[in-house]
Design a protein around this motif. Structure first.
Motif, PDB file in Angstrom:
ATOM      1  N   TYR A 135       0.668  -1.359  -0.116  1.00 42.13           N
ATOM      2  CA  TYR A 135      -0.047  -0.033  -0.265  1.00 42.13           C
ATOM      3  C   TYR A 135       0.508   1.624   0.162  1.00 42.13           C
ATOM      4  N   GLY A 136       2.190   1.065   0.872  1.00 41.86           N
ATOM      5  CA  GLY A 136       2.559   2.589   1.239  1.00 41.86           C
ATOM      6  C   GLY A 136       3.200   2.650  -0.586  1.00 41.86           C
ATOM      7  N   VAL A 137       3.246   1.728  -1.216  1.00 44.75           N
ATOM      8  CA  VAL A 137       4.118   1.654  -2.645  1.00 44.75           C
ATOM      9  C   VAL A 137       3.183   2.465  -3.673  1.00 44.75           C
ATOM     10  N   ILE A 138       1.911   1.839  -3.676  1.00 43.32           N
ATOM     11  CA  ILE A 138       0.791   2.222  -4.331  1.00 43.32           C
ATOM     12  C   ILE A 138       0.576   3.881  -3.978  1.00 43.32           C
ATOM     13  N   ILE A 146       0.739  20.251   0.990  1.00 42.75           N
ATOM     14  CA  ILE A 146       1.662  19.203   0.751  1.00 42.75           C
ATOM     15  C   ILE A 146       0.747  18.236   0.102  1.00 42.75           C
ATOM     16  N   ARG A 147       2.261  17.894  -0.142  1.00 40.16           N
ATOM     17  CA  ARG A 147       1.558  16.177  -0.962  1.00 40.16           C
ATOM     18  C   ARG A 147       1.640  15.257  -0.115  1.00 40.16           C
ATOM     19  N   ILE A 148       0.472  15.390   0.290  1.00 40.15           N
ATOM     20  CA  ILE A 148       0.166  14.270   1.498  1.00 40.15           C
ATOM     21  C   ILE A 148      -0.160  12.404   0.924  1.00 40.15           C
ATOM     22  N   ASN A 149      -0.271  12.287   0.019  1.00 37.78           N
ATOM     23  CA  ASN A 149      -0.547  11.030  -0.855  1.00 37.78           C
ATOM     24  C   ASN A 149       1.000  10.181  -0.741  1.00 37.78           C
ATOM     25  N   LEU A 150       2.255  11.935  -1.163  1.00 36.63           N
ATOM     26  CA  LEU A 150       3.380  10.792  -1.588  1.00 36.63           C
ATOM     27  C   LEU A 150       3.610  10.789   0.571  1.00 36.63           C
ATOM     28  N   TRP A 151       3.593  11.321   1.132  1.00 36.58           N
ATOM     29  CA  TRP A 151       4.075  11.432   2.859  1.00 36.58           C
ATOM     30  C   TRP A 151       3.330  10.456   3.542  1.00 36.58           C
ATOM     31  N   ALA A 152       2.574   9.917   3.181  1.00 35.77           N
ATOM     32  CA  ALA A 152       1.676   9.241   3.644  1.00 35.77           C
ATOM     33  C   ALA A 152       2.248   7.451   3.106  1.00 35.77           C
ATOM     34  N   GLY A 153       2.569   7.509   1.628  1.00 36.61           N
ATOM     35  CA  GLY A 153       3.010   6.843   1.322  1.00 36.61           C
ATOM     36  C   GLY A 153       4.526   6.503   2.194  1.00 36.61           C
ATOM     37  N   MET A 205       3.902   4.470   5.572  1.00 35.93           N
ATOM     38  CA  MET A 205       3.879   3.253   5.306  1.00 35.93           C
ATOM     39  C   MET A 205       4.299   2.241   4.862  1.00 35.93           C
ATOM     40  N   LEU A 206       5.633   2.949   4.022  1.00 35.80           N
ATOM     41  CA  LEU A 206       6.696   2.139   3.708  1.00 35.80           C
ATOM     42  C   LEU A 206       7.492   1.744   4.500  1.00 35.80           C
ATOM     43  N   ALA A 207       8.090   2.895   5.478  1.00 40.64           N
ATOM     44  CA  ALA A 207       9.073   2.820   6.531  1.00 40.64           C
ATOM     45  C   ALA A 207       7.828   1.736   7.525  1.00 40.64           C
ATOM     46  N   LEU A 208       7.258   2.018   8.348  1.00 41.92           N
ATOM     47  CA  LEU A 208       6.650   0.892   8.601  1.00 41.92           C
ATOM     48  C   LEU A 208       6.300  -0.249   8.695  1.00 41.92           C
ATOM     49  N   GLY A 209       6.174  -0.704   7.327  1.00 42.88           N
ATOM     50  CA  GLY A 209       6.021  -1.938   6.567  1.00 42.88           C
ATOM     51  C   GLY A 209       7.115  -2.636   6.348  1.00 42.88           C
ATOM     52  N   LEU A 210       8.345  -1.610   6.036  1.00 44.42           N
ATOM     53  CA  LEU A 210       9.948  -2.273   5.960  1.00 44.42           C
ATOM     54  C   LEU A 210      10.717  -2.720   7.225  1.00 44.42           C
ATOM     55  N   GLY A 211       9.834  -2.093   8.099  1.00 45.65           N
ATOM     56  CA  GLY A 211      10.132  -1.913  10.474  1.00 45.65           C
ATOM     57  C   GLY A 211       9.901  -3.055   9.752  1.00 45.65           C
TER      58      GLY A 211
END
Length: 92
Positions: free
Chosen positions: A41-44, A63-70, A73-79
């Motif tokens: 989901y972070g990548v998407i 603010i590019r909210i979709n970019l920051w949220a993505g 999510m990517l950082a959390l998933g990798l964690g």
């Protein structure tokens, strides 16, 4: 009470059966499932954020909210995936 890992007759499970159970436990580790979903989901969402139009950025007050949220999510998933890799499930 009967041990569920033991076959009928009370004999201990063989090593192949233990290995199969251990592989199944690693495969269905909840950290792997959650991490994989957050990475996907972070990548998407991140890609959507990269290609957001000016109206979407203006709507989010610059603010590019979709970019920051993505990215979050990517950082959390990798964690989660890193946690699963560093601290695997112990065999009992």
């Amino acid at each position: 009470m009967e041990d569920q890992n033991r076959p009928p007759g009370g004999a201990p499970p063989d090593s192949a059966e233990q290995e199969r159970q251990s592989a199944a436990a690693r495969l269905f580790d909840i950290r792997r499932v959650i991490g994989g979903l957050f990475v996907a989901y972070g990548v998407i969402v991140g890609l959507v954020g990269v290609f957001d139009g000016a109206s979407a950025v203006e709507k989010a007050q610059g603010i590019r909210i979709n970019l920051w949220a993505g990215l979050a999510m990517l950082a959390l998933g990798l964690g989660f995936l890193l946690w699963q890799w560093l601290r695997p499930i112990d065999r009992e």
